[in-house]
Design a protein around this motif. Structure first.
Motif, PDB file in Angstrom:
ATOM      1  N   PHE A 171       0.809  -1.095  -0.126  1.00 35.67           N
ATOM      2  CA  PHE A 171       0.178   0.195   0.071  1.00 35.67           C
ATOM      3  C   PHE A 171       0.965   1.299  -0.090  1.00 35.67           C
ATOM      4  O   PHE A 171       1.818   1.503   0.753  1.00 35.67           O
TER       5      PHE A 171
ATOM      6  N   LYS B  45      -5.249   5.989  -1.623  1.00 37.06           N
ATOM      7  CA  LYS B  45      -4.309   4.898  -1.485  1.00 37.06           C
ATOM      8  C   LYS B  45      -3.934   4.455  -2.878  1.00 37.06           C
ATOM      9  O   LYS B  45      -5.074   3.874  -3.879  1.00 37.06           O
TER      10      LYS B  45
ATOM     11  N   ASN C  22      -9.666   6.212   0.894  1.00 36.85           N
ATOM     12  CA  ASN C  22      -8.669   5.953   1.942  1.00 36.85           C
ATOM     13  C   ASN C  22      -9.325   4.598   2.989  1.00 36.85           C
ATOM     14  O   ASN C  22      -8.836   4.071   3.575  1.00 36.85           O
ATOM     15  N   GLU C  23     -10.549   4.892   2.818  1.00 33.04           N
ATOM     16  CA  GLU C  23     -11.626   3.992   3.697  1.00 33.04           C
ATOM     17  C   GLU C  23     -11.628   2.526   3.134  1.00 33.04           C
ATOM     18  O   GLU C  23     -12.221   1.925   3.709  1.00 33.04           O
ATOM     19  N   GLU C  24     -11.318   2.347   1.920  1.00 32.25           N
ATOM     20  CA  GLU C  24     -11.453   1.005   1.265  1.00 32.25           C
ATOM     21  C   GLU C  24     -10.519  -0.163   1.913  1.00 32.25           C
ATOM     22  O   GLU C  24      -9.574   0.104   2.569  1.00 32.25           O
ATOM     23  N   ASN C  25     -11.234  -1.221   1.805  1.00 31.95           N
ATOM     24  CA  ASN C  25     -10.415  -2.468   2.547  1.00 31.95           C
ATOM     25  C   ASN C  25      -9.281  -2.829   1.697  1.00 31.95           C
ATOM     26  O   ASN C  25      -9.478  -3.415   0.589  1.00 31.95           O
ATOM     27  N   GLU C  26      -8.137  -2.378   2.243  1.00 33.34           N
ATOM     28  CA  GLU C  26      -7.068  -2.833   1.245  1.00 33.34           C
ATOM     29  C   GLU C  26      -6.676  -4.084   0.657  1.00 33.34           C
ATOM     30  O   GLU C  26      -6.362  -4.438  -0.411  1.00 33.34           O
ATOM     31  N   LEU C  27      -6.822  -5.159   1.719  1.00 34.38           N
ATOM     32  CA  LEU C  27      -6.573  -6.525   1.548  1.00 34.38           C
ATOM     33  C   LEU C  27      -7.569  -6.944   0.492  1.00 34.38           C
ATOM     34  O   LEU C  27      -7.378  -7.717  -0.329  1.00 34.38           O
ATOM     35  N   ALA C  28      -8.945  -6.549   0.734  1.00 35.15           N
ATOM     36  CA  ALA C  28      -9.866  -7.034  -0.227  1.00 35.15           C
ATOM     37  C   ALA C  28      -9.374  -6.727  -1.533  1.00 35.15           C
ATOM     38  O   ALA C  28      -9.665  -7.420  -2.820  1.00 35.15           O
TER      39      ALA C  28
ATOM     40  N   LEU D 278      -6.435  -5.982  -2.718  1.00 34.78           N
ATOM     41  CA  LEU D 278      -5.205  -6.693  -3.014  1.00 34.78           C
ATOM     42  C   LEU D 278      -5.513  -7.901  -3.635  1.00 34.78           C
ATOM     43  O   LEU D 278      -4.887  -8.666  -4.878  1.00 34.78           O
ATOM     44  N   GLU D 279      -6.761  -8.755  -3.241  1.00 28.21           N
ATOM     45  CA  GLU D 279      -6.967 -10.057  -3.729  1.00 28.21           C
ATOM     46  C   GLU D 279      -7.780  -9.716  -4.814  1.00 28.21           C
ATOM     47  O   GLU D 279      -8.014 -10.852  -5.506  1.00 28.21           O
ATOM     48  N   PHE D 280      -8.614  -8.736  -4.836  1.00 28.00           N
ATOM     49  CA  PHE D 280      -9.284  -8.472  -6.239  1.00 28.00           C
ATOM     50  C   PHE D 280      -8.376  -8.402  -7.312  1.00 28.00           C
ATOM     51  O   PHE D 280      -8.754  -8.935  -8.450  1.00 28.00           O
TER      52      PHE D 280
ATOM     53  N   CYS E 184     -17.006   0.175  -8.220  1.00 31.79           N
ATOM     54  CA  CYS E 184     -17.538  -0.895  -7.330  1.00 31.79           C
ATOM     55  C   CYS E 184     -17.040  -2.214  -8.073  1.00 31.79           C
ATOM     56  O   CYS E 184     -17.434  -2.501  -9.043  1.00 31.79           O
ATOM     57  N   ILE E 185     -17.140  -3.033  -7.144  1.00 32.40           N
ATOM     58  CA  ILE E 185     -17.113  -4.639  -7.797  1.00 32.40           C
ATOM     59  C   ILE E 185     -18.398  -5.046  -8.237  1.00 32.40           C
ATOM     60  O   ILE E 185     -19.472  -4.996  -7.365  1.00 32.40           O
TER      61      ILE E 185
END
Lengths: 1015, 143
Positions: B50, B57, B74-80, B82-84, B123-124
């Protein structure tokens, strides 16, 4: 049809790839652009295949960073191509090349709409995607109803509906005024029953967007979200395709938990229990595994669960569990987890109960400040900044100072600003604060803004005990071989003001001080020279009896600068020279600077400003704002009325004379005031004699010249007195004006559970309450806003007979800039409208401040919402047949309001309106449960019948199983309807400044007024 | 908004795919790509995935010569996120078989189609590989 089918495009891409340098690439691109342009010119000859090929080339060129200002029309024209491949290219390229304000997009609307309402679902998908990516206002106007229809259509397949959901999301977010989402709460809840995970994923995004604007309408979605989470967590009925490394769609899990964070809480006990079960399972069941992807995915879910637990104000035990987990994370090797551990721990700081547990990890966090990764260092810095308080400030600030010398340049400014703020906010003693700032200037002078050293001067000026220490420190730094110019400024200023306090120490005679400062003069800039000249004048003034030798030395300096090219320097030199020859009068004119009025630290304001971000409201930010209203000293907000004492003397005042150093300008503002008033000509050809003459008349004419000033200040005094004369007696005795309207604050707190109860220039009293049944727990936050302690603090609760209240011990002293929390337990014995009062007093210096504040432990706090159905309501209503259990009254003089507003008012009082129970639309029926020790939980029913022709009267019927309750509740509601809880402003604007202990600040700070006194 | 942009950039800093979900003009894109690519490429594998840039970010991941950079709030879930990225790569892998930089270069349109099925308006939308790939298969059948 693959690109490989488009040979020309492949050739072009290879050519670009083979280019040796940027110049070759540009040539090749230009050639291609020329080619495409000519082909487009005779459009008739182009087959759809060719068109498609050229449009892709354009996109490719655009991606490489070249401007493509033609061919947009061709891309748009592909939208209406009959065949899928061409159409698809048209859609994708159009949404890449154009933005929502592009003119060509208007042409596209029709084609897009035709595809959306058409029968071909793959076309529908393309059109929805385009509208969802770049649709603007016109799209919203013409497409929103169709899109909404598709989203809820039962005949539509999931692949269309998932796109419709996100398309609607965009249209709504961009134009909430155009897209009508009234009544969508039910549909949204239905959408969450969807089994298809794709539709569910995009519907969840839509829900997040809708609830972030207005969560009230979507309460019914909460249990559905919890159901979805349960389904995913238990891996029930999740297709293999949506399982990622054994984890049921981590993205949907994350999104669902995010949606729940937009609701202030989860009320329903069953839902809450199920949710906590899921969360507990996630917290406990997430193990570190070898597979990186699985590990990341499960931790993505875990971090979101942590955020949700924190948001829900879980039991302390669960919170501590979260902190323990985070504590583990910040120490692991895996950098991503370490980063996220620190980030989430910073968010966790908002939960007051766990702050102490977080502090146990301080050593580990400090280690992270030295991490090789700047991303992690930044997180560590933020966390340390956030967790700093009186107890650990010394350690943390010293760490920051130490780190400053090795920190990257990119971080130094932020680091020094943060260190300065922390030192100021939490200094255990002020000498330490001075040490820190001087070290800061010494180590990172280039990164220390003027605000920082202005502030230290402010503190030293206001604290006499500190002055000798600060002067001594300044003197020590001057011995260092090479010091930063900022250090020269601050040392010179401090020594000018206070070096006489050091006179007996070795190396501190006026002469020695002058010499060591004067050594620096050749190396400093103009703005610093201005300060040095002031310092010299002050040294001369303090040297009594005069030292002839020193005098001639300083006079020589003054006469040298009398012909300086800089007007500010010149003026100072001339004026000081003349003044210093006046002998004893100098003493008065160059007297020590008066104390500064208390005010918000410009540093903190600066830090706040730099954090300001225009991004949309997020759950976390909303929460942070909520938090701000509780946090008192922590944010040190500017007084809400914004009025500052007039003519305030400040370090950062706008310079009157020039853009030379401001504070220095103020040092001499006494003298300047006189000279600039009397001398109409700028002393462009200065001569001491001439000035001597000028000063002569000054002494005589002074009184008349200064008369207006004295009249003015006299008038001002008069106004003060008048204003006070009409002020309520209580406030006059205090002579401290509250900031904001106390009544207004009280009314606001009757409807919410946290906020500010009282504020004046010295103290802020905040309050946070939790109510459940007939009990309540209120925490009072007493925050000292200023830099000296508040003494003799006393808080007495005067409870009415129906409340049992216990206030824990209130400390007698509140340290400077500290906050103390005092829990207050409340128990409701029986129904009553009487109000508890907090009798609060403290001393500032010799001045006693006493206020009596109503506490918002009012009747509606013991009400809990309950919504009853028609089957429950009517038998109850009938069984309570008449007085004293059921009372009716015609209320007149009602504040006129629309029915919807009245319903909102009822709801905000926890009297939950049950729509539909009363067939007459002008009537409101509401129900609630009242809790007290004598009545236990008791159902209350209310019906108001309004007259649409006359909104100022209504008939109200209240029923409950207890006569006192019925009566009290009826009167209470009546008060709410009749009383206007809007601010009642005092008839005359009160002077907002503080009554001082010595002469009024307006007089101190107004040079004219000072002179008037002097002459 | 969530996802602000998806970039694929090779080791030399050449952009291989760029998809923005908020409009930036060419100048802004060029500046942004330059800055973040420089920042991310300079990092090593012991550093986290990150990077904080301005007020958002960048979550990034490296596959052989290719960097995947996703800009998020900034509020997004970083690991989610990353795996996306990994999901995107796996999806491309399923389609191309052992995907490499050249596949993305020469099949830019397919890469775009896949991304379009996965992300919409930041959005996903879809995370099932077969659902993502079905329109492409449809298209291949049509030709």
């Amino acid at each position: 049809m693959a690109l490989s089918g488009m040979r020309g495009l492949s050739v072009f891409i290879s050519d670009i790839r083979n280019c040796q340098n940027k110049e070759q690439e540009r040539l090749r691109v230009d050639k291609e652009l020329g080619n495409v342009r000519t082909r487009f010119k005779n459009e008739k000859g182009l087959t759809p295949y060719e068109k498609k090929k050229y449009v892709w080339k354009m996109l490719y060129i655009y991606m490489l960073g070249y401007d493509v200002d033609f061919g947009h029309m061709e891309a748009v024209s592909l939208l209406s191509a009959p065949k899928y491949p061409e159409k698809q290219v048209g859609y994708i390229v159009t949404s890449c090349l154009l933005n929502e304000n592009h003119d060509f997009l208007r042409i596209a609307i029709n084609a897009v709409r035709n595809d959306i309402i058409g029968r071909n679902e793959t076309f529908q998908c393309l059109a929805l995607t385009l509208a969802g990516n770049i649709g603007g206002r016109e799209f919203a106007e013409s497409l929103a109803p169709d899109v909404q229809k598709l989203l809820i259509s039962s005949s539509c397949r999931p692949l269309v509906r998932k796109k419709a959901a996100l398309c609607l999301l965009r249209l709504y977010r961009k134009n909430p005024d155009v897209v009508n989402v009234d009544g969508w709460s039910d549909r949204m809840a239905q959408l969450l029953d969807e089994r298809d995970m794709g539709v569910l994923t995009s519907s969840m995004s839509l829900l997040v967007s809708l609830v972030s604007n207005n969560h009230e309408a979507y309460w019914s979605c909460v249990p559905k979200c919890v159901k979805i989470l349960e389904r995913l967590a238990r891996n029930q009925d999740v297709p293999q395709e949506y399982t990622y490394y054994g984890i049921p769609s981590p993205w949907l899990q994350v999104k669902t938990m995010r949606a729940l964070q937009y609701f202030p809480t989860v009320e329903d006990p069953n839902t809450r229990r199920s949710l906590f079960e899921v969360l507990q399972r996630i917290l406990m069941g997430t193990d570190v595994v070898k597979n990186v992807n699985k590990n990341n995915a499960s931790h993505a879910v875990l971090f979101e669960a942590l955020a949700l637990v924190m948001h829900l104000d879980a039991e302390k035990e669960m919170m501590s569990q979260c902190v323990a987990l985070l504590g583990k994370f910040i120490a692991v090797r895996e950098p991503n987890i370490r980063y996220l551990g620190l980030e989430n721990m910073t968010r966790m700081l908002m939960v007051a109960e766990v702050q102490d547990i977080i502090k146990r990890h301080q050593a580990q966090i400090i280690t992270s400040l030295k991490d090789p990764d700047i991303s992690i260092r930044r997180r560590a810095l933020d966390l340390l900044y956030g967790m700093c308080d009186v107890s650990n400030a010394k350690d943390i600030v010293e760490e920051l100072l130490q780190y400053l010398t090795t920190a990257d340049f990119a971080m130094r400014e932020e680091l020094s600003l943060k260190a300065a703020i922390l030192a100021e906010k939490f200094a255990p003693d002020l000498s330490w604060y001075v040490d820190v700032i001087l070290q800061l200037i010494d180590k990172a002078g280039d990164f220390v803004s003027d605000d920082i050293w202005f502030r230290v001067v402010h503190f030293v000026t206001n604290n006499e005990d500190l002055q000798p220490y600060a002067a001594l420190k300044a003197r020590e730094y001057l011995d260092k071989p090479a010091i930063h110019e900022t250090m020269v400024k601050v040392s010179a200023y401090l020594l000018g003001e206070y070096s006489h306090l050091l006179a007996r120490r070795p190396g501190c005679s006026p002469k020695e001080i002058f010499n060591i400062i004067h050594e620096k003069l050749p190396t400093v800039s103009i703005s610093t020279i201005a300060i040095l000249l002031s310092t010299y004048a002050k040294i001369l003034m303090h040297t009594q009896p005069p030292d002839r030798d020193l005098q001639s030395q300083i006079w020589a300096v003054f006469s040298k600068y009398e012909s300086c090219i800089d007007a500010e320097i010149q003026q100072r030199a001339v004026e000081y020279h003349a003044l210093s020859m006046k002998g004893a009068a100098l003493m008065d004119i160059l007297a020590e600077m008066p104390k500064f009025p208390e005010r918000q630290s410009p540093l903190i304001k600066k830090a706040e400003d730099s954090e300001a971000d225009t991004a949309e409201q997020s759950a976390i930010k909303l929460r942070a704002q909520q938090q701000n209203s509780n946090a008192l000293v922590v944010t040190d907000q500017r007084p809400t009325n914004g009025a500052q004492p007039a003519g305030q003397l400040g370090l950062v005042k706008v310079p009157i004379l020039s853009n030379a150093d401001q504070s220095a300008a103020e040092i001499v503002s006494h003298a300047n005031g006189a000279l600039t008033v009397v001398d109409p000509q700028p002393p462009s050809t200065p001569s001491p004699d001439l000035l001597g003459d000028l000063l002569g008349p000054l002494a005589i004419e002074g009184p008349t010249g200064a008369a207006p000033a004295s009249v003015a200040s006299g008038l001002e005094g008069g106004v003060d007195a008048d204003a006070l004369a009409i002020a309520p007696i209580e406030e006059q005795a205090n002579a401290v004006q509250p900031i904001g309207d106390i009544a207004e604050r009280f009314h606001a707190l009757c409807l919410k559970d946290s906020g500010v109860l009282y504020e004046d220039p010295y103290i802020q009293i905040g309050l946070k309450a939790e109510w459940g049944g007939h009990r309540g727990r209120v925490v009072l936050f007493l925050g000292n806003k200023i830099t000296s302690p508040l003494n003799s603090v006393q808080a007495l609760i005067l409870p009415p007979s129906h409340l049992k209240m216990e206030l824990s011990l209130v400390p007698e002293t509140i340290p400077p800039r500290a906050q103390v929390q005092c829990p207050l337990e409340v128990m409701n014995l029986q129904p009553s409208r009487d109000i508890a009062v907090l009798d609060f007093s403290y001393k500032f210096g010799t001045q006693l401040v006493n206020v009596k504040l109503r506490l918002p432990a009012v009747l509606n706090k013991f009400l809990q919402p309950i919504s009853v159905s028609a089957e429950e309501f009517f038998p109850q209503w009938r069984s309570l047949s008449g007085p004293p259990l059921k009372l009716q009254e015609v209320v007149r003089g009602v504040r006129p309001m629309p029915l919807a507003e009245m319903a909102n008012l009822f709801n905000s009082l926890n009297l939950i309106v049950c729509p539909g129970l009363d067939p007459n639309p002008n009537n409101l029926v509401a129900s609630t449960t009242f809790y007290s020790e004598s009545t236990r939980a008791m159902l209350c029913l209310i019906r108001t019948e309004t007259d649409p022709a006359d909104r100022t009267q209504l008939r109200m019927t209240v029923a409950s199983g207890d006569p006192t309750l019925t009566y009290e509740l009826k009167e209470f509601v009546k008060e709410q309807l009749v009383n206007i809880p809007v601010p009642s402003r005092p008839p005359l604007a009160m002077p907002s400044h503080i009554q001082p202990t010595s002469p009024p600040p307006s007089a101190i700070s107004d040079p004219g007024a000072l002179l008037a006194g002097l002459l | 908004m969530g996802i602000r942009f998806v970039l694929m950039v090779n080791k030399q800093g050449q952009t291989r795919l760029a998809q923005y979900y908020e409009y930036l003009n060419l100048e802004e894109r060029r500046a942004l790509e330059g800055e973040i690519v420089r920042k991310c490429l300079a990092r090593n594998e012991h550093q986290c995935s990150f990077v904080e840039h301005r007020n958002y970010k960048v979550v990034y991941r490296r596959y052989a010569s290719l960097f995947f950079l996703v800009g998020v709030d900034n509020e997004e879930n970083e690991l989610a996120i990353l795996e996306f990225i990994h999901l995107l790569v796996e999806t491309m892998d399923r389609h191309f078989g052992n995907v490499c930089e050249l596949d993305i270069m020469f099949h830019l349109e397919k890469a775009h189609f896949m991304l379009e099925e996965m992300v919409m308006n930041g959005c996903i939308v879809e995370t099932s590989k077969s659902s993502i790939l079905s329109p492409i298969q449809l298209m291949e059948k049509a030709s």
